[in-house]
Enzyme design. Structure first.
Site, PDB file in Angstrom:
ATOM      1  N   SER A   1      -9.646   1.705   2.776  1.00  0.00           N
ATOM      2  CA  SER A   1      -8.748   2.448   1.930  1.00  0.00           C
ATOM      3  C   SER A   1      -7.673   1.595   1.243  1.00  0.00           C
ATOM      4  CB  SER A   1      -8.069   3.531   2.763  1.00  0.00           C
ATOM      5  OG  SER A   1      -7.239   2.939   3.740  1.00  0.00           O
TER       6      SER A   1
ATOM      7  N   SER B   1      -9.906  -0.645   7.024  1.00  0.00           N
ATOM      8  CA  SER B   1      -9.300  -0.438   5.701  1.00  0.00           C
ATOM      9  C   SER B   1      -8.600  -1.646   5.090  1.00  0.00           C
ATOM     10  CB  SER B   1      -8.321   0.737   5.759  1.00  0.00           C
ATOM     11  OG  SER B   1      -9.027   1.949   5.682  1.00  0.00           O
TER      12      SER B   1
ATOM     13  N   LYS C   1       0.862  -1.198   0.000  1.00  0.00           N
ATOM     14  CA  LYS C   1       0.000   0.000   0.000  1.00  0.00           C
ATOM     15  C   LYS C   1       0.892   1.239   0.000  1.00  0.00           C
ATOM     16  CE  LYS C   1      -3.985   1.885   2.560  1.00  0.00           C
ATOM     17  NZ  LYS C   1      -4.828   1.715   3.769  1.00  0.00           N
TER      18      LYS C   1
END
Lengths: 481, 471
Positions: free
Chosen positions: B151, B175, B76
């Site tokens: 996210s 997330s 990420k």
């Protein structure tokens, strides 16, 4: 007499002299090339996290204990949020609700006697980077930032508004600086920014406090004293004229010795304090604190009192010698080695201090060790050199590093104790100064000092003064008869 | 079966037995990327050349060491990778090249994983759909019209689209788990403090936790083995004994007590999700587990508490993006205008909204009413969970109340915030939780079942997850 009573409080930031910074492994050394001691943590790079330096905690506790404060076994770190280019994270990690140390005092001595100044709190926090402006801050087109200072550990000491005169504030700071140096927790050098002080002062006729004015830009103890004196005078005059003082921050101007308004307190930031989520509460166990307590050195005042007791030093000498740990340690080691504390103190405070002041050296930089001091005192004791010559020998030894004995030998400074030799010179002096002789004979015996001086001059100070005096008196009395 | 179908353990076995080479592995994944990335848009930056080079190095090694030997992983984009662009999905960090590795990245490299790229995300991890990325939205590989969740949507989509075998995400309020549920893969949020946060760009420091997104539960356990552990660079990481999280996988769960949270069932949950939950319960009962109803009385206060705590911390964490030292700078005529121009241009709408909420909540005079109160709710929730775990081993609930929604479908922030109602309480209490894919709805969109374990009981949590994971 001033009918308005000043109330003064101090906030002192002390840089803790740890090898590394408060939250990262970067060196906290002062005076290095800008931006060379930096890493993701002290630059506030995205993702970096703080790790507390245990040594800084230890130093904080040391200082707290010495200032008679309570050490809180659980204290917390908070974030103080504000924007400034030298604050890389946009917040400063500090302590807020529960500091590491709280409620203490420092006892100071002034001309009026002893007084305890109460201390509210002592907390650990990180220093910001250093902004460097080209020229005046208001006109500078660029600012440079040195992040070497960013994250250097600080202990902030906050006093209660307990101080009543500029003099007391001065004495408090002098003793505090001496104390941090004794503890070895900070250099306490104001010019290097290792000790910084903000001052609050208000005046009031009654017991209720007046309006608080904060003074900034105080770069020396002298400035602090001057700024306070100025401010007390300024506020007194205002109040006497029926004017009101306002809550503001004032800037001290070193050149004019005056304070001028900087900003009013109403414009102050809301720092949005909240607990620092990256650091768990600081938990201290009893043994950790006890170990530190047991390792505390003797403090300036204690040492001073002991020197008076143990070595029969005068108050003034004890105070001076105990004012620096290096000086005190030097004195004590030599005093013990020679067994003559008073003589050591005399030479230390006399010739040696004079030499240090003239050469701007510290005691640790000179080479006049126990061995040399013993040798020196024995030359004096055995009458090989006179007291007058002794000063010359010390200075020469300090300058060249040569041993006192060698200096005496090389320069032929050995004291003349041979009575025949001195008698010869006495006779010469009497012959050359008939006027003085007749004045002596007329009863003005103080002329003896002058004549003795002449003898010393002729022998370049080498004549034994007792013998010279004795022979002079005898010779004069002979003439009288 | 192609190489990209293989889970971690099988892939490593084939590599060790020299049936395949690491270069072949990367080539196969690269092929998927060339074919699908245009539609999925999972990555902010990709470096296949570098991955191939690393693969060749690994192929030359005599000893095929490392828990993740030759495994292509995606990171990420809020985790720092040395000498790589690290943006956190924000324009304010566009072209920011990190000078250091996050601890998790260092650990992955030590285990000989191959980093293939950095994945798209909601800006600073603030969002549940990846639509808040400053750059472009990511699409759900199951159906490109749908969001992948957020996210960590890019990480979930990369794994689902077989553009990477495993990925790292970060989970502040769901997330990792929500996008895992939306994409039909496994997402694990470890106990707060189990995985180092050093090098993770902070959103809400007391809630953030890094976790793996994988094809299945076993891969999740292997990834956790690689990234868990005390880190002297993170004071909130916990110094506990190292464990093998695969140890209990496949061990029988007879006698385990599984709790169903009464208050969860009071929410409006999509019918098909309820059905999958019931199927899971049946499986558990069949395997000899006991189902019990328990209460987390303050569950409904989790969402409001979260939206005080997280924005408050975020408002402070994001102060460093001021245009002075790195990232975007828009020079104004004075310092204040430089700050204003930079932050106005650099931050997206949702980020600004949360900075404003957080700044307000921490202001003098409001702190007690908001931040302090929210902290109390957190404490109460944690206490209620603690009590629950005195009776049960694991809690079972849906990961989300609905399956994935279409891009652009959710308009108001509040609607979006509701996506995380079942995941947020876990972060507030610092607990570990996992989302396991379990069936799909009538549109073929995946459903995620969530299991919550007690603090640092990841081994037991993974054991239950493995048991309910559909074959």
């Amino acid at each position: 007499m001033n009918e308005y009573k000043p109330t003064i409080g101090l906030e002192i930031h002390i840089q803790l002299d740890t090898k590394t910074k408060l939250f990262c492994g970067c060196s906290s050394q002062f005076g290095e090339k800008p931006n060379t001691h930096i890493c993701p943590v002290c630059l506030g790079l995205p993702g970096a996290l703080p790790v507390l330096n245990e040594k800084a905690v230890e130093y904080g506790i040391k200082l707290g204990l010495t200032l008679n404060m309570k050490i809180n076994k659980e204290s917390t770190f908070y974030r103080k949020n504000y924007f400034y280019p030298d604050l890389p994270k946009g917040y400063q990690i500090t302590q807020y609700t529960i500091p590491i140390a709280s409620e203490g005092f420092l006892e100071i001595k002034t001309e009026k006697g002893k007084r305890k100044i109460s201390i509210q709190r002592g907390h650990i926090e990180e220093d910001s980077g250093k902004s460097i402006h080209t020229g005046d801050i208001t006109e500078s087109t660029y600012s440079y930032i040195d992040f070497n200072r960013s994250g250097v550990p600080l202990m902030e000491i906050v006093t209660y508004p307990d101080i009543e005169t500029a003099e007391e504030a001065y004495h408090f700071l002098v003793l505090l600086r001496k104390t941090v140096r004794y503890l070895g927790v900070s250099s306490g050098d104001m010019e290097k920014g290792a000790l910084r002080c903000d001052v609050n002062v208000s005046l009031s006729k009654s017991n209720t406090m007046g309006t608080k004015v904060e003074i900034k830009n105080l770069n020396s103890f002298r400035s602090i004293r001057k700024a306070l004196e100025y401010e007390i005078k300024r506020q007194t005059e205002m109040l006497k004229n029926g004017e009101k003082t306002i809550h503001e921050t004032r800037h001290f101007d070193e050149k004019t010795g005056a304070t001028k308004p900087m900003r009013t307190k109403e414009e102050l930031n809301d720092y949005r304090y909240f607990p620092e989520p990256d650091l768990p509460p600081l938990l201290l166990n009893e043994t950790f604190i006890e170990d530190i307590k047991n390792s505390l050195p003797e403090l300036p005042v204690q040492k001073e009192e002991r020197f008076i007791r143990q070595y029969s030093l005068s108050d003034a000498y004890a105070y001076e010698i105990a004012s620096s740990i290096e000086l005190a340690d030097y004195f004590e080691s030599i005093a013990k080695a020679t067994g003559k504390p008073k003589e050591v103190a005399n030479f230390l405070m006399g010739s040696i201090m004079k030499f240090l002041n003239e050469t701007e050296k510290t005691i640790s930089e000179i080479d006049f060790d126990e061995k040399k001091f013993i040798e020196f005192l024995s030359l004096l004791e055995k009458g090989i050199i006179s007291k007058g010559i002794a000063k010359e020998v010390i200075v020469e030894s300090l300058k060249t590093g040569k041993s006192p004995k060698k200096i005496v030998e090389d320069k032929g400074l050995i004291q003349i104790t041979d009575e025949n030799k001195i008698e010869e010179i006495v006779q010469q002096v009497l012959k050359e100064n008939p006027e003085a002789v007749s004045r002596y004979l007329a009863g003005k015996t103080q002329v003896l000092g002058f004549l003795a001086g002449q003898v010393m001059k002729k022998t370049k100070g080498k004549a034994n003064p007792q013998i010279a005096n004795k022979l002079l008196t005898e010779a004069l009395n002979k003439i009288k008869q | 079966m192609t190489i990209t179908d293989l889970p971690i353990s099988s892939l490593i076995n084939k590599l060790r037995n020299k049936e395949i080479t690491a270069r072949e592995v990367i080539e196969n994944y690269a092929k998927n990327i060339y074919e699908k990335e245009e539609n999925i848009k999972a990555f902010i930056s990709l470096d296949i050349e570098k991955a191939l080079k690393r693969a060749e190095e690994l192929d030359k090694m005599d000893e095929k060491k490392g828990l993740l030997f030759g495994v292509p992983v995606a990171i990420k984009d809020n985790m720092n990778v040395k000498n790589c662009e690290t943006t956190a999905g924000s324009k304010i960090l566009k072209r920011y090249i990190s000078p250091y590795n996050a601890t998790v990245v260092k650990k992955l490299k030590e285990e000989n994983a191959i980093i293939i790229g950095k994945t798209n995300m909601d800006e600073f991890a603030m969002g549940s759909s990846n639509e808040n990325s400053s750059f472009f939205p990511t699409h759900n590989p199951v159906n490109y019209d749908y969001v992948p969740g957020g996210s960590s949507g890019g990480s979930a989509a990369a794994v689902k689209g077989e553009e990477a075998l495993a990925a790292l995400g970060s989970d502040t309020g769901g997330s990792v788990r929500e996008p895992a549920a939306f994409c039909g893969i496994v997402g694990l949020k470890p106990t707060y403090g189990l995985v180092s946060r050093y090098g993770l760009i902070a959103f809400s420091s007391s809630l953030d936790q890094i976790g793996p997104l994988t094809k299945n539960v076993k891969d999740s356990a292997i990834m956790l083995n690689a990234i868990a552990g005390f880190d002297p660079h993170d004071e909130t990481s916990v110094n506990i004994k190292k464990e093998d999280y695969t140890e209990l996988l496949g061990k029988e769960i007879k006698g385990k007590k599984i709790g169903i949270i009464k208050e969860v069932m009071e929410f409006n949950i999509q019918e098909e999700i309820k059905e999958e939950l019931n199927k899971t319960i049946s499986t558990l009962v069949k395997l000899g587990a006991t189902i019990m109803e328990i209460s987390i009385a303050h569950l409904k206060y989790a969402l409001p508490a979260y939206y005080i705590v997280a924005p408050s911390e975020a408002s402070s964490n994001l102060s460093r993006f001021d245009g002075v030292r790195y990232g975007l700078t828009l020079q104004g005529e004075n310092l204040t205008s430089t700050y204003e121009l930079t932050r106005t241009e650099g931050f997206g709408e949702e980020v600004k909204r949360r900075i404003l909420i957080g700044t307000f909540a921490l202001s003098a005079g409001y702190y007690d009413a908001y931040y302090l109160k929210a902290s109390k709710v957190r404490k109460m929730l944690a206490n209620e969970f603690e009590k629950a775990f005195e009776t049960v081993d694991t809690l079972l609930l849906p990961t989300t109340a609905t399956t994935a929604f279409k891009l652009g479908e959710k308009k108001s922030p509040l609607e979006m915030y509701m996506s995380d109602i079942f995941t947020i309480p876990v972060n507030l209490a610092g607990l570990p939780a996992i989302s396991v894919p379990h069936g799909s709805d009538k549109n073929g969109l995946p459903i995620g079942i969530q299991l919550i374990g007690s603090w640092f009981k990841e081994k037991e949590l993974l054991q239950i997850a493995y048991a309910v994971e559909p074959g």
